[in-house]
Design a protein around this motif. Structure first.
Motif, PDB file in Angstrom:
ATOM      1  N   TYR A  75       0.842  -1.192   0.000  1.00 26.29           N
ATOM      2  CA  TYR A  75       0.000   0.000   0.000  1.00 26.29           C
ATOM      3  C   TYR A  75       0.877   1.242   0.000  1.00 26.29           C
ATOM      4  O   TYR A  75       1.854   1.307   0.752  1.00 26.29           O
ATOM      5  CB  TYR A  75      -0.910   0.006   1.233  1.00 26.29           C
ATOM      6  N   VAL A  77       0.681   5.073   0.995  1.00 27.87           N
ATOM      7  CA  VAL A  77      -0.214   5.923   1.780  1.00 27.87           C
ATOM      8  C   VAL A  77       0.467   7.242   2.114  1.00 27.87           C
ATOM      9  O   VAL A  77       1.693   7.351   2.067  1.00 27.87           O
ATOM     10  CB  VAL A  77      -0.654   5.238   3.095  1.00 27.87           C
ATOM     11  N   LEU A  79       1.550   9.755   4.982  1.00 30.52           N
ATOM     12  CA  LEU A  79       1.867   9.693   6.408  1.00 30.52           C
ATOM     13  C   LEU A  79       1.830  11.110   6.980  1.00 30.52           C
ATOM     14  O   LEU A  79       1.788  12.084   6.214  1.00 30.52           O
ATOM     15  CB  LEU A  79       3.254   9.062   6.589  1.00 30.52           C
ATOM     16  N   GLY A  91       3.649   0.216   2.707  1.00 36.96           N
ATOM     17  CA  GLY A  91       3.466  -0.713   3.810  1.00 36.96           C
ATOM     18  C   GLY A  91       2.784  -1.978   3.325  1.00 36.96           C
ATOM     19  O   GLY A  91       2.062  -1.953   2.322  1.00 36.96           O
ATOM     20  N   SER A  93       0.553  -3.205   4.978  1.00 37.38           N
ATOM     21  CA  SER A  93      -0.832  -2.811   5.270  1.00 37.38           C
ATOM     22  C   SER A  93      -0.819  -1.286   5.346  1.00 37.38           C
ATOM     23  O   SER A  93       0.248  -0.696   5.560  1.00 37.38           O
ATOM     24  CB  SER A  93      -1.297  -3.411   6.600  1.00 37.38           C
ATOM     25  N   PRO A  94      -1.967  -0.643   5.186  1.00 35.68           N
ATOM     26  CA  PRO A  94      -1.959   0.829   5.257  1.00 35.68           C
ATOM     27  C   PRO A  94      -1.480   1.317   6.623  1.00 35.68           C
ATOM     28  O   PRO A  94      -0.844   2.364   6.718  1.00 35.68           O
ATOM     29  CB  PRO A  94      -3.439   1.194   5.029  1.00 35.68           C
ATOM     30  N   GLN A  95      -1.742   0.537   7.672  1.00 36.43           N
ATOM     31  CA  GLN A  95      -1.408   0.954   9.036  1.00 36.43           C
ATOM     32  C   GLN A  95       0.082   0.877   9.316  1.00 36.43           C
ATOM     33  O   GLN A  95       0.576   1.538  10.239  1.00 36.43           O
ATOM     34  CB  GLN A  95      -2.152   0.082  10.066  1.00 36.43           C
ATOM     35  N   THR A  96       0.799   0.036   8.590  1.00 38.58           N
ATOM     36  CA  THR A  96       2.221  -0.164   8.904  1.00 38.58           C
ATOM     37  C   THR A  96       3.146   0.526   7.903  1.00 38.58           C
ATOM     38  O   THR A  96       4.357   0.278   7.898  1.00 38.58           O
ATOM     39  CB  THR A  96       2.564  -1.676   8.923  1.00 38.58           C
ATOM     40  N   SER A  98       5.658   2.988   6.184  1.00 36.64           N
ATOM     41  CA  SER A  98       6.769   3.707   6.795  1.00 36.64           C
ATOM     42  C   SER A  98       7.757   4.119   5.720  1.00 36.64           C
ATOM     43  O   SER A  98       7.658   3.691   4.573  1.00 36.64           O
ATOM     44  CB  SER A  98       7.479   2.800   7.811  1.00 36.64           C
TER      45      SER A  98
END
Ligand code: CU
Length: 388
Positions: A75, A77, A79, A91, A93-96, A98
């Motif tokens: 993903y 994204v 930040l 990432g 996942s979108p949450q991870t 970096s």
């Protein structure tokens, strides 16, 4: 003080791809014929050819990759901003997400299909665009391994991902082949955006869309943990400078892009990448490595005097190399500096730390540490040092 303690238990290197075992052997001449026929059939019969945005027809997969051994999701994204700087990240996942993105790991012979989902808002990409005629999108461009035009990750080949869309990129870690003379693809590489802002992804790279890739050959040494260190413009390490390069919590250091930490004796692998416009030199205190493909000399083999042992290596834009060291080998635990050795770069904040804890995961007494740039803010007064 013994506050430094690594609590987690030997995690896999970053949250990158895990290898799925040994690559398949597929090398008898009969087998090759079958494979070749299959490739043809696949290309012709199963949509193996595709039309790029430019209208040209390209093969979907490199020769040798009949079908992907693995698939993964990636993903892109937006930040939180760093000051006024827009930051983007990859990432699994979108949450991870970096910067740098997840460390990718492949074995020679492996073929991987990576589906990139562009979650970066169009408005953000518009802000980064240097020319209004340039299309909006992100991409995945890789160094070192094989890919076709459809996985090139450029606007020219139509292989990018508009906002809200997805696209699958295929990477093939071609093995060595005596017949064709292929040298193989094992080594330390990197991947990055090639589209954000302009035709070379300069804004995407500057915003954080990059990450490390290691391709191993069967028998290569496996590390206990891997860190990707990207040297860039404005005296940056992973786009950060000074205190921001090292955010390890002494009570509970968690390995990550801004916390390089290991127990004594662990095999720590570095993937070192140069981006931007500046030349750098990568230097690690207290540790040295062999200037070979893996950065190691095989155990048990007679030492080859023709292989230089180094602790400092030049790094230009686009360059990458890697190596493994045994953390604290002979030198013990402590805060081992890692910096660019161009003096005005290190003085400007291009310096961080490899924190080596003892075997139990604690920092022995007397190893308090504070970064000069954090000393005032954190109120710490001991263990200050100069970065040069
Ligand atoms: Cu430098």
């Amino acid at each position: 003080m013994t506050a430094w303690r690594l609590t987690e238990d030997a995690p896999p290197p970053e949250d990158g791809m895990e290898t799925s075992g040994e690559p398949r052997r597929r090398r008898s001449s009969t087998r090759l014929l079958v494979v070749a026929a299959t490739v043809l059939l696949t290309l012709v019969g199963a949509g193996g050819l595709a039309i790029a945005r430019s209208g040209a027809i390209f093969a979907e997969r490199p020769e040798g990759c009949v079908k992907p051994d693995r698939t993964m999701q990636l993903y892109a994204v937006e930040l939180p901003k760093d000051g006024t700087q827009i930051r983007l990240g990859y990432g699994t996942s979108p949450q991870t997400a970096s910067y740098p993105g997840p460390t990718m790991e492949m074995m020679e012979g492996e073929c991987v299909a990576i589906t990139l989902h562009n979650l970066v808002p169009a408005a953000t990409l518009e802000q980064l665009r240097t020319n209004p005629a340039h299309p909006l999108g992100v991409s995945l461009h890789v160094h070192g391994v094989k890919y076709t035009q459809l996985s090139d990750g450029t606007v020219q080949s139509g292989s990018f991902v508009p906002p809200g869309e997805s696209r699958t990129y295929t990477w093939y870690a071609q093995p060595r082949n005596k017949k064709t003379g292929s040298p193989g693809t094992a080594g330390y590489w990197w991947y990055h955006d090639h589209v954000v802002g302009g035709p070379h992804g300069t804004q995407g790279l500057g915003a954080g869309l990059f990450g490390g890739l290691v391709v191993r050959r069967p028998g290569d040494p496996k590390p206990d943990r891997t860190y990707t260190v990207v040297f860039g413009d404005r005296q940056s390490i992973n786009l950060r400078r000074g205190a921001a390069t090292d955010t390890c919590d002494a009570q509970n250091p968690q390995p990550g892009p801004t916390c390089l930490v290991a127990r004594k004796g662990e095999k720590v692998e570095f993937i070192v990448v140069g981006i931007g416009n500046d030349m750098h030199t990568f230097h690690l205190h207290g540790h040295s490595w062999a200037d070979t493909r893996t950065g190691t000399v095989s155990n048990g083999e007679p030492f080859a005097d023709g292989v230089p042992i180094i602790d400092n290596k030049p790094l230009g834009p686009g360059d990458s190399f890697g190596f493994q060291v045994a953390a604290g080998d002979s030198v013990g635990p402590g805060h081992w500096m890692l910096h660019c050795h161009m003096q005005f770069h290190s003085d400007g904040g291009m310096s961080t730390m490899l924190h080596v804890l003892d075997e139990s995961g604690a920092m022995p007494p007397g190893h308090d540490h504070s970064h000069p740039a954090t000393a005032a803010g954190a109120g710490a007064t001991t263990g200050q040092h100069q970065h040069n």
